[in-house]
Design a protein around this motif. Structure first.
Motif, short mmCIF file in Angstrom:
data_model
loop_
_atom_site.label_atom_id
_atom_site.label_comp_id
_atom_site.label_asym_id
_atom_site.label_seq_id
_atom_site.Cartn_x
_atom_site.Cartn_y
_atom_site.Cartn_z
N PHE A 86 0.46 -1.51 0.29
CA PHE A 86 -0.26 -0.42 -0.22
C PHE A 86 1.17 0.85 0.06
N ILE A 87 0.23 2.06 -0.75
CA ILE A 87 0.90 3.63 -1.01
C ILE A 87 0.19 4.29 -1.12
N ALA A 88 -0.13 5.25 -0.08
CA ALA A 88 -0.95 6.23 0.18
C ALA A 88 -0.11 7.12 -0.99
N VAL A 89 -1.02 8.15 -1.87
CA VAL A 89 -0.63 9.35 -2.03
C VAL A 89 -1.08 10.24 -2.23
N GLY A 90 -0.89 11.87 -1.78
CA GLY A 90 -1.61 12.87 -1.50
C GLY A 90 -0.66 13.81 -1.60
N GLY A 91 -1.55 15.39 -1.07
CA GLY A 91 -0.49 16.64 -1.30
C GLY A 91 -0.94 17.02 -2.53
N ALA A 92 -1.15 16.65 -3.23
CA ALA A 92 -1.57 17.43 -5.01
C ALA A 92 -2.23 16.60 -5.71
N ARG A 93 -3.24 16.93 -6.92
CA ARG A 93 -3.90 15.63 -7.67
C ARG A 93 -3.23 15.60 -8.36
N VAL A 94 -3.10 14.20 -8.71
CA VAL A 94 -2.76 12.55 -9.00
C VAL A 94 -3.94 12.26 -10.41
N ASP A 95 -2.96 12.28 -11.76
CA ASP A 95 -4.32 11.88 -12.65
C ASP A 95 -3.89 10.60 -13.18
N LYS A 96 -5.08 9.65 -13.03
CA LYS A 96 -5.42 8.79 -13.07
C LYS A 96 -4.52 8.49 -14.23
N VAL A 97 -4.02 8.53 -14.81
CA VAL A 97 -3.33 7.96 -15.85
C VAL A 97 -1.54 7.65 -15.16
N LEU A 98 -0.79 8.34 -14.60
CA LEU A 98 0.20 8.27 -13.62
C LEU A 98 -0.28 6.92 -12.53
N LEU A 99 -1.60 7.18 -12.47
CA LEU A 99 -1.46 6.11 -10.91
C LEU A 99 -1.48 5.70 -11.81
N SER A 100 -2.34 4.39 -13.17
CA SER A 100 -2.57 3.11 -13.55
C SER A 100 -1.26 2.90 -14.09
N THR A 101 -0.26 3.80 -14.14
CA THR A 101 0.58 3.49 -15.20
C THR A 101 2.29 3.21 -14.13
N ALA A 102 1.79 3.72 -12.83
CA ALA A 102 2.43 3.66 -11.53
C ALA A 102 1.84 1.79 -10.69
N ARG A 103 0.81 1.46 -11.59
CA ARG A 103 0.42 0.32 -10.99
C ARG A 103 0.34 -0.90 -11.80
N SER A 104 1.19 -0.20 -13.16
CA SER A 104 1.62 -1.17 -13.99
C SER A 104 2.69 -2.26 -13.36
N MET A 105 3.79 -0.90 -12.95
CA MET A 105 5.06 -1.39 -12.46
C MET A 105 4.48 -1.76 -10.83
N GLY A 106 3.98 -2.31 -11.20
CA GLY A 106 3.64 -3.32 -9.35
C GLY A 106 3.32 -2.20 -8.37
N LEU A 107 3.76 -1.54 -7.90
CA LEU A 107 3.81 -0.05 -6.76
C LEU A 107 2.10 0.30 -6.87
N PRO A 108 1.39 -0.58 -5.38
CA PRO A 108 0.10 -0.24 -5.08
C PRO A 108 -0.24 1.17 -4.54
N VAL A 109 -0.29 1.75 -5.41
CA VAL A 109 -0.36 3.60 -5.29
C VAL A 109 -2.61 3.58 -4.88
N TYR A 110 -2.54 4.20 -3.82
CA TYR A 110 -3.75 4.91 -3.74
C TYR A 110 -3.53 6.40 -3.87
N GLU A 111 -5.01 6.72 -4.20
CA GLU A 111 -5.01 8.50 -3.92
C GLU A 111 -5.50 8.79 -2.68
N GLY A 112 -4.94 9.73 -2.13
CA GLY A 112 -6.14 10.30 -0.99
C GLY A 112 -6.03 11.90 -1.37
N TYR A 113 -6.80 12.43 0.08
CA TYR A 113 -7.09 14.33 0.34
C TYR A 113 -7.11 14.41 1.11
N GLY A 114 -6.76 15.24 2.12
CA GLY A 114 -6.56 15.77 3.18
C GLY A 114 -5.92 17.31 3.72
#
Length: 671
Positions: free
Chosen positions: A235-263
């Motif tokens: 699990f990798i939480a990603v936050g602090g700024a908006r992340v495009d879904k294409v970048l997240l899907s690319t990261a996941r294709s590399m095996g990085l379990p990224v999940y966007e959050g907000y706070g």
């Protein structure tokens, strides 16, 4: 209270709770170690915490919460002024550093009742704003993260962000301890200045979870491509700024379990998050169980914010986040931009810059992007490429094809990375847009100015400092003695005799890409050969001993000027020596002829005593035009910066050379 939360975290008290490169603390020992720290807090009411990520940082933090001492974490990227403001405005009476806690002289201030921690964020202005939080509000967030994520993910959490960043402090450390995980706390230095060692650290520590901001995620993606997948990560939480879904899907294709959050800090760090069990691409996830939200006029509003107020300004009621967003029927929150950042083009179209930026950032070739254009017909961007060989124009063309006409990028410029250190990013990676507009865009305008004009402008202060030296001012008026003039010529000989050598050293050290400068260097060498002998002849014509001048030990100030230039050519950037050339030639055309006329007239010395000054007064007018044309061809920002640096420094060093010359404000004629 916090002890009870964390005791629930692990049934196995022998399990490691905290680990860094110096010590290991088990769950069984955590509270004994906290009590050891607590005893040192006796008598303190509010303390600053200024440590690198470590077990000690966490123990001091927990000790403050247990003792009821307000703690003020100091981010490592804060300037001295920001740190001073944070400590003083909070009324800190103590500061925790590597050598323990020491008292501070600041006067206590009234804080909202129940304040346990003051988290300072640089936000969008240079003065940090202190957010007052209770221990209950922070624990509610941490517990909410655990409830949504589940304890099955309680493995090894690696703290990557500074612990003074609330997101890492609360959603990282507190949540991990509540869940019974092991918290690994590498020194921030171990990651490298640009997080170049992040992959190695995560791999070595066998980390199963981490919290990243988008910029660090992109760096990690590049490292995974270059090295290997990180198979332990769950699990990798990603936050602090908006992340495009294409970048997240690319990261996941590399095996990085990224999940966007907000706070937000005002909400105790986390408001919403995606988790493996409940995840929707393009959103920041669902709201934490204890948080109540609404969308009012397109803005995300928190109905029960966690914070008690800002330092000096208690808060009650709802909290308008300033973020634009939507909430779908399934409870997933989407953040579309900042209300105050919305650009209105000259055609009247509203554009959230974060939307366009996220499209640009969906391509790994782009590390950072800043979109602007309020009141303009078209949008522009400042772009930081992820590597030198990227074809940014091609990436921008691809992005534009997926954007409506009014949101397309019509022009862009490359820029240096945005960082917390230069004030263009907050600690959690948010852009400080006002700061970028005030600094980077002005630099872009200056970059369109010819470099020679920039050089003149940016050396004005140092040049005026030189012109204010008494020896120089009096020399221009002719109010110096013959001894002072001979002393000046002697020091001139001992730096001018190195000019050809400087040029040769510069030419030898130029990289292949800069060999085009060799023609100019050859011309300078041809022009400068033998000038030191002119100076010695002037010494003799003025009544001095030329051989004595030749063999004299130059003043220390002259030696420093010479040594600085050799050192800069050898160890820094050989192109920078052109700054010394600018200093000498621009100074000559300003003072050489005028000074020679005045001194000759007042001292009654022959024309032959001023060969060096008269020749350089005329020669350097031509030389300076040649120099101007030359440096305007230099477009490498590092070379330009080096020339400006050397020019400023040599103006000041040459001023010291002149100050070192013995001088009385009187005229002693040779007759």
């Amino acid at each position: 209270m916090i002890e009870n939360h964390i005791r629930l975290g692990s049934d196995d008290y022998n399990r490691i709770a905290l680990r860094d490169d110096k010590r290991v603390v088990s769950y069984a020992d955590v509270w004994d170690k906290v009590q050891e720290k607590s005893s040192a807090l006796t008598g303190y009411k509010c303390v600053g915490l200024a440590l690198d990520n470590s077990v000690d940082w966490v123990l001091w933090d927990l000790a403050c919460l247990v003792q009821g001492v307000v703690v003020v974490p100091i981010p490592p990227f804060f300037t001295k002024a920001q740190t001073q403001h944070a400590l003083q405005s909070s009324g800190c009476d103590g500061l925790i550093k590597d050598d323990g806690i020491s008292p501070l002289p600041f006067i206590p201030v009234d804080l909202p009742l129940g304040t346990a921690k003051i988290t300072f964020t640089s936000g969008t202005t240079g003065t940090p704003k202190g957010v007052c939080l209770s221990s209950q509000s922070m624990l509610s967030v941490a517990q909410g993260v655990v409830d949504m994520l589940g304890v099955d993910f309680a493995g090894v959490h690696c703290s990557v962000l500074p612990l003074a960043v609330l997101l890492e402090n609360v959603a990282g450390v507190y949540a991990a301890l509540i869940a019974g995980a092991t918290v690994v706390l590498p020194s921030l230095r171990s990651f490298g200045s640009q997080y170049e060692n992040l992959h190695s650290v995560l791999s070595t520590e066998k980390a199963t979870s981490a919290i990243l901001v988008p910029e660090i995620l992109r760096l990690l993606m590049g490292q995974v491509v270059a090295r290997a997948p990180l198979l332990d990560l769950d699990f990798i939480a990603v936050g602090g700024a908006r992340v495009d879904k294409v970048l997240l899907s690319t990261a996941r294709s590399m095996g990085l379990p990224v999940y966007e959050g907000y706070g937000l800090s005002e909400c105790g760090s986390v408001v919403a998050m995606n988790v493996p069990q409940r995840d929707r691409s393009g959103t920041v996830g669902t709201i934490l169980p204890h948080v109540k939200t609404d969308i009012i006029d397109g803005e995300i509003v928190i109905l029960n914010p966690a914070f008690l107020g800002y330092v000096g300004a208690p808060h009650a009621g709802i909290f308008k986040t300033g973020d634009l967003g939507t909430l779908d029927d399934d409870g997933f929150l989407s953040v579309t931009g900042r209300r105050k950042n919305v650009l209105i083009t000259s055609f009247g179209r509203n554009v959230a810059p974060e939307w366009v930026e996220s499209k640009l950032l969906s391509f790994p070739d782009i590390a950072q992007a800043f979109v602007y254009g309020d009141g303009q017909a078209h949008l522009s961007a400042l772009i930081v490429p992820s590597r030198p060989d990227v074809e940014i124009a091609a990436v921008v063309d691809r992005v534009n094809k997926d954007l409506p006409d009014y949101a397309r990028i019509s022009d862009f410029s490359m820029t240096a990375p945005f960082t917390p250190a230069d004030g263009t990013l907050t600690g959690n990676g948010r852009m400080r847009r006002d700061r970028i507009m005030a600094t980077r865009l002005n630099l872009q305008k200056e970059s369109k100015m010819k470099f020679y004009d920039r050089l003149v402008k940016e050396t004005e202060s140092a040049r005026q400092e030189l012109y204010a030296v008494p020896q120089l001012m009096d020399g221009i008026k002719g109010k110096i003695s013959r001894e002072t003039y001979i002393a000046y010529l002697t020091e001139a000989y001992h730096h001018v005799r190195h000019t050809v050598r400087f040029m040769m050293a510069m030419g030898v050290r130029l990289p292949e890409s800069k060999k085009w400068l060799h023609d100019a260097i050859s011309e300078y060498i041809e022009e400068e050969k033998g000038h030191e002998e002119w100076i010695l002849n002037d010494v003799a014509a003025a009544g001095g001993d030329k051989e004595e001048a030749r063999n004299a030990t130059p003043n220390l100030e002259t030696q420093v000027l010479v040594a600085y230039n050799y050192d800069y050519i050898a160890r820094q950037n050989p192109v920078g020596f052109l700054g010394m050339v600018f200093m000498l030639e621009s100074t000559s055309i300003q003072i050489a002829n005028k000074g020679a006329d005045a001194v000759k007239g007042n001292l009654g010395l022959p024309q032959t005593a001023f060969t060096y000054l008269y020749s350089h007064g005329a020669l350097d007018i031509e030389h300076l035009k040649f120099f101007e044309d030359l440096v305007n061809k230099i477009d490498d920002p590092e070379d330009q910066a080096a020339i400006i640096e050397v020019a400023n420094n040599t103006f000041r060093l040459f001023a010291n050379v002149l100050r070192s010359i013995p001088h009385e404000q009187e005229v002693r004629n040779v007759a």
